[in-house]
Design a protein around this motif. Sequence first.
Motif, mmCIF file in Angstrom:
data_model
loop_
_atom_site.group_PDB
_atom_site.id
_atom_site.type_symbol
_atom_site.label_atom_id
_atom_site.label_comp_id
_atom_site.label_asym_id
_atom_site.label_seq_id
_atom_site.Cartn_x
_atom_site.Cartn_y
_atom_site.Cartn_z
ATOM 1 N N CYS A 102 3.028 -1.504 -4.640
ATOM 2 C CA CYS A 102 2.498 -2.490 -5.592
ATOM 3 C C CYS A 102 0.975 -2.467 -5.612
ATOM 4 N N LEU A 103 0.377 -2.385 -4.420
ATOM 5 C CA LEU A 103 -1.080 -2.363 -4.344
ATOM 6 C C LEU A 103 -1.627 -1.102 -4.996
ATOM 7 N N ARG A 104 -0.932 0.008 -4.808
ATOM 8 C CA ARG A 104 -1.344 1.266 -5.441
ATOM 9 C C ARG A 104 -1.333 1.135 -6.960
ATOM 10 N N ASP A 105 -0.247 0.571 -7.501
ATOM 11 C CA ASP A 105 -0.147 0.415 -8.953
ATOM 12 C C ASP A 105 -1.217 -0.539 -9.472
ATOM 13 N N TRP A 106 -1.503 -1.596 -8.686
ATOM 14 C CA TRP A 106 -2.529 -2.553 -9.104
ATOM 15 C C TRP A 106 -3.902 -1.885 -9.116
ATOM 16 N N LEU A 107 -4.193 -1.105 -8.082
ATOM 17 C CA LEU A 107 -5.481 -0.417 -8.014
ATOM 18 C C LEU A 107 -5.646 0.560 -9.177
#
Length: 255
Positions: free
Chosen positions: A218-223
């Motif tokens: 999720c953090l990867r997609d947000w970044l």
Amino acid sequence: MGEDLTYLSFRVIDKKGRAHILEITLDTNYPKCPPSISADVPHIFNLDWSGNSKLKDAVVQFEHHVDKLQDFWSTLDDIDRSLWVVDPKDPHFAMSYRQINIGNDCYITLSVNASDPRSLPQCRFLGSDANVNLLRRKWKINCKRWVKDRSFSENLTSILDIELPQPPEVRKDDRQTECGVCYAQYLPIDDELGSKSGSATDYTCENNNCSRAFHSVCLRDWLRSITTTRRSFDVLFGNCPYCSNPVAVKIINKK
């Protein structure tokens, strides 16, 4: 957007990756009359509006206002990282104060000037009368030692002539277990997620005053959705969505 089309909200991402929501309420005489605006900022801007203005103009003005507040929020982020902040527990972008544990059962409440955040802040001491009187005298005598180019931690140490206590370590069991992006503890069972299917949160912000948990997916997609994110080989570098502390997530191919 509200069902009656009189209320709208816009999400603006600033240079540090912080997300800001601008709420706009349209007047019955819109566009002749300017809309009402509100946002989670220390002070709202004066909307420049004319009969030819559009909602886009309000959003652009808000973006400029947010740009001017970058140093203010970065200063508060530095305070949250380096000092033992006891209040607020869950700070919002509009908050300009921090109450800090300075040891010996004493606390200092700092009010940071949003227009000049690195300047000497207004302060108030809490504690026993004897300790508070001593701290007040030191502040009055030594306040000229304040240097804008120094961190708040360095300035407070210099003015108060004390060694400030370090923020307490956050126990792993006390940290957030729900993902700060998808708000779920576990990812769904999905073949598209490969080895991450059904997994729990596996990344935690290193800022002890934040310690927000995330699924690395999720953090990867947000970044990836943030324009300020940098990529080096198979690693994404950016900022925590909650406290702006630096974060780095490895890009893992699905297996």
